[in-house]
Design a protein around this motif. Sequence first.
Motif, PDB file in Angstrom:
ATOM      1  N   TYR A  28      -1.342  -5.761   5.672  1.00  9.84           N
ATOM      2  CA  TYR A  28      -2.295  -5.774   6.787  1.00  9.84           C
ATOM      3  C   TYR A  28      -1.879  -4.822   7.903  1.00  9.84           C
ATOM      4  CZ  TYR A  28      -3.873  -9.967   4.373  1.00  9.84           C
ATOM      5  OH  TYR A  28      -4.334 -10.845   3.427  1.00  9.84           O
ATOM      6  N   GLY A  29      -0.584  -4.770   8.194  1.00  6.71           N
ATOM      7  CA  GLY A  29      -0.136  -3.868   9.242  1.00  6.71           C
ATOM      8  C   GLY A  29      -0.333  -2.404   8.876  1.00  6.71           C
ATOM      9  N   TYR A  30      -0.041  -2.063   7.623  1.00  9.65           N
ATOM     10  CA  TYR A  30      -0.202  -0.676   7.195  1.00  9.65           C
ATOM     11  C   TYR A  30      -1.679  -0.283   7.127  1.00  9.65           C
ATOM     12  CZ  TYR A  30       0.419   3.554   4.403  1.00  9.65           C
ATOM     13  OH  TYR A  30       0.398   4.851   3.951  1.00  9.65           O
ATOM     14  N   GLU A  31      -2.513  -1.209   6.660  1.00 10.62           N
ATOM     15  CA  GLU A  31      -3.942  -0.913   6.620  1.00 10.62           C
ATOM     16  C   GLU A  31      -4.506  -0.728   8.023  1.00 10.62           C
ATOM     17  OE1 GLU A  31      -7.768  -2.525   4.128  1.00 10.62           O
ATOM     18  OE2 GLU A  31      -6.561  -4.023   5.192  1.00 10.62           O
ATOM     19  N   ALA A  32      -4.020  -1.511   8.983  1.00  8.99           N
ATOM     20  CA  ALA A  32      -4.485  -1.350  10.359  1.00  8.99           C
ATOM     21  C   ALA A  32      -4.080   0.009  10.926  1.00  8.99           C
ATOM     22  CB  ALA A  32      -3.925  -2.471  11.236  1.00  8.99           C
ATOM     23  N   LEU A  33      -2.855   0.451  10.642  1.00 13.77           N
ATOM     24  CA  LEU A  33      -2.421   1.760  11.130  1.00 13.77           C
ATOM     25  C   LEU A  33      -3.199   2.900  10.475  1.00 13.77           C
ATOM     26  CD1 LEU A  33       1.456   1.265  11.215  1.00 13.77           C
ATOM     27  CD2 LEU A  33      -0.112   1.285  13.155  1.00 13.77           C
ATOM     28  N   VAL A  34      -3.414   2.786   9.158  1.00 15.92           N
ATOM     29  CA  VAL A  34      -4.125   3.855   8.452  1.00 15.92           C
ATOM     30  C   VAL A  34      -5.592   3.902   8.888  1.00 15.92           C
ATOM     31  CG1 VAL A  34      -4.858   4.640   6.177  1.00 15.92           C
ATOM     32  CG2 VAL A  34      -2.549   3.802   6.498  1.00 15.92           C
ATOM     33  N   ALA A  35      -6.223   2.738   9.006  1.00 13.18           N
ATOM     34  CA  ALA A  35      -7.620   2.710   9.436  1.00 13.18           C
ATOM     35  C   ALA A  35      -7.758   3.206  10.872  1.00 13.18           C
ATOM     36  CB  ALA A  35      -8.175   1.291   9.310  1.00 13.18           C
ATOM     37  N   ASN A  36      -6.788   2.900  11.704  1.00 10.11           N
ATOM     38  CA  ASN A  36      -6.838   3.387  13.080  1.00 10.11           C
ATOM     39  C   ASN A  36      -6.707   4.906  13.143  1.00 10.11           C
ATOM     40  OD1 ASN A  36      -6.663   2.881  16.070  1.00 10.11           O
ATOM     41  ND2 ASN A  36      -4.660   3.821  15.773  1.00 10.11           N
ATOM     42  N   GLU A  37      -6.029   5.497  12.178  1.00  9.64           N
ATOM     43  CA  GLU A  37      -5.822   6.935  12.174  1.00  9.64           C
ATOM     44  C   GLU A  37      -6.997   7.697  11.569  1.00  9.64           C
ATOM     45  OE1 GLU A  37      -4.471  10.751  12.436  1.00  9.64           O
ATOM     46  OE2 GLU A  37      -3.821   8.953  13.512  1.00  9.64           O
ATOM     47  N   GLY A  93       0.786  -1.223   0.000  1.00 11.35           N
ATOM     48  CA  GLY A  93       0.000   0.000   0.000  1.00 11.35           C
ATOM     49  C   GLY A  93       0.818   1.273   0.000  1.00 11.35           C
ATOM     50  N   PHE A  94       2.154   1.154   0.066  1.00  7.41           N
ATOM     51  CA  PHE A  94       2.995   2.343   0.037  1.00  7.41           C
ATOM     52  C   PHE A  94       3.132   2.900  -1.378  1.00  7.41           C
ATOM     53  CE2 PHE A  94       4.554   0.113   3.836  1.00  7.41           C
ATOM     54  CZ  PHE A  94       4.442   1.121   4.760  1.00  7.41           C
ATOM     55  N   LEU A  95       3.461   2.029  -2.309  1.00  9.25           N
ATOM     56  CA  LEU A  95       3.798   2.452  -3.663  1.00  9.25           C
ATOM     57  C   LEU A  95       2.654   2.258  -4.646  1.00  9.25           C
ATOM     58  CD1 LEU A  95       7.390   0.914  -3.807  1.00  9.25           C
ATOM     59  CD2 LEU A  95       6.730   3.219  -3.145  1.00  9.25           C
ATOM     60  N   LEU A  96       1.816   1.283  -4.426  1.00 12.48           N
ATOM     61  CA  LEU A  96       0.715   0.975  -5.325  1.00 12.48           C
ATOM     62  C   LEU A  96      -0.614   1.154  -4.596  1.00 12.48           C
ATOM     63  CD1 LEU A  96       2.003  -2.273  -7.112  1.00 12.48           C
ATOM     64  CD2 LEU A  96       1.963   0.040  -8.038  1.00 12.48           C
ATOM     65  N   PHE A 140      -7.656   5.581  -1.302  1.00 15.02           N
ATOM     66  CA  PHE A 140      -6.423   4.808  -1.473  1.00 15.02           C
ATOM     67  C   PHE A 140      -6.643   3.303  -1.388  1.00 15.02           C
ATOM     68  CE2 PHE A 140      -5.049   8.975   0.009  1.00 15.02           C
ATOM     69  CZ  PHE A 140      -4.074   9.280  -0.931  1.00 15.02           C
ATOM     70  N   GLY A 141      -7.877   2.871  -1.384  1.00 15.44           N
ATOM     71  CA  GLY A 141      -8.163   1.444  -1.418  1.00 15.44           C
ATOM     72  C   GLY A 141      -8.202   0.762  -0.079  1.00 15.44           C
ATOM     73  N   PHE A 142      -8.187   1.493   1.024  1.00 17.31           N
ATOM     74  CA  PHE A 142      -8.257   0.895   2.354  1.00 17.31           C
ATOM     75  C   PHE A 142      -9.703   0.857   2.836  1.00 17.31           C
ATOM     76  CE2 PHE A 142      -4.000   2.824   2.118  1.00 17.31           C
ATOM     77  CZ  PHE A 142      -3.230   1.701   2.335  1.00 17.31           C
ATOM     78  N   ARG A 143      -9.949  -0.009   3.793  1.00 11.82           N
ATOM     79  CA  ARG A 143     -11.295  -0.195   4.331  1.00 11.82           C
ATOM     80  C   ARG A 143     -11.310   0.173   5.815  1.00 11.82           C
ATOM     81  NH1 ARG A 143     -11.282  -0.335  -0.266  1.00 11.82           N
ATOM     82  NH2 ARG A 143     -12.142  -1.873  -1.721  1.00 11.82           N
ATOM     83  N   ALA A 144     -12.300   0.939   6.206  1.00 11.93           N
ATOM     84  CA  ALA A 144     -12.440   1.309   7.614  1.00 11.93           C
ATOM     85  C   ALA A 144     -13.013   0.134   8.406  1.00 11.93           C
ATOM     86  CB  ALA A 144     -13.345   2.532   7.751  1.00 11.93           C
ATOM     87  N   GLY A 145     -12.683   0.065   9.673  1.00 14.47           N
ATOM     88  CA  GLY A 145     -13.203  -0.989  10.530  1.00 14.47           C
ATOM     89  C   GLY A 145     -12.501  -2.319  10.399  1.00 14.47           C
ATOM     90  N   ALA A 193      -8.976  -4.667  13.775  1.00 11.22           N
ATOM     91  CA  ALA A 193      -8.883  -5.944  14.495  1.00 11.22           C
ATOM     92  C   ALA A 193      -8.622  -7.105  13.532  1.00 11.22           C
ATOM     93  CB  ALA A 193     -10.166  -6.188  15.290  1.00 11.22           C
ATOM     94  N   ARG A 194      -9.286  -7.093  12.375  1.00 16.62           N
ATOM     95  CA  ARG A 194      -9.075  -8.169  11.392  1.00 16.62           C
ATOM     96  C   ARG A 194      -7.644  -8.176  10.887  1.00 16.62           C
ATOM     97  NH1 ARG A 194      -8.824  -7.664   5.976  1.00 16.62           N
ATOM     98  NH2 ARG A 194      -9.201  -9.528   4.695  1.00 16.62           N
ATOM     99  N   ASP A 195      -7.125  -7.014  10.520  1.00 13.56           N
ATOM    100  CA  ASP A 195      -5.753  -6.954  10.006  1.00 13.56           C
ATOM    101  C   ASP A 195      -4.739  -7.334  11.078  1.00 13.56           C
ATOM    102  OD1 ASP A 195      -6.686  -6.151   7.540  1.00 13.56           O
ATOM    103  OD2 ASP A 195      -6.519  -4.015   8.005  1.00 13.56           O
TER     104      ASP A 195
END
Length: 275
Positions: free
Chosen positions: A128-137, A105-108, A171-176, A179-181
């Motif tokens: 998964y780790g990056y999506e969890a951080l972005v969704a948490n923010e 998710g950084f470059l693409l 950017f293609g991320f999903r909220a919520g 916990a899953r990620d």
Amino acid sequence: EDRLLFLRERANGVYGVNAYFASMLLFDLLPMRVLPPFFFGLMTYQMVGLNEGTEYCLAWFVATLIATNVCASCMCMAVGAAARSVAAANVIASLCFLAAILFGGFLLNKDQIPAYASWVNNLSFINYGYEALVANEFADNPRTFTLTSGWNSSTLPNEVPVPGEKVLSTFGFRAGRVARDLCLVCAQAAGFAALSYALLTSTGGGPWTALADYVGNRKVRQRLESRRRGSGAAAAAAAPPEEVALGEDDLPVTPARGVAGVFSFSFGGGGGGGG
């Protein structure tokens, strides 16, 4: 290097796989992979000014950092246990991290990844780790984010207020999915740790190791046999030719041997007596 040390000390009976693996978890993962991101998250979260929407945002942030760091360390342990040399381990680990970061998710943009490469995205723990951080923010953030762009438009303003959920979907991320990620990252870390234990257990034994040793020993025997044959042929080619005596007419004379030599000597002696 640690693998070679482990093999030598295990062969000498110093310790077994269980003791080595437990010591790696307690004295490598805990002080080097858990405590640093824990204190880093506690000290920098408020200083950076990240999401303060709920009381669990800090806990999710720190837990995601720790789980991602532990997963990366477990992957390196598995690569080190499987590789036969330090150079091979460095190459394999670098390629794994490169693929994980490229599809993390950084470059693409996640929505722009082709369908035939989506499986790499699903295997990337950084994704998964990056999506969890972005969704948490951005999810459930009381702030309204302002997007500025350099477009030249008379109908759109220069600054557009956008909620955090809209930023995630752009950017293609999903909220919520925090916990899953986080659970998926922990599952990958456990899988890499189990793979490391299995590789350490099968090192020096097992059917695959026996097959590899058999093939390697067979190749060594074939190479030694070919070298032996080559050295024999070279020695035969380098041997000096046998000297041949010449007679009075400069023709080669073959010396008489055995019974023929006895008869020839007797015949020559008898002829002399008759003369």
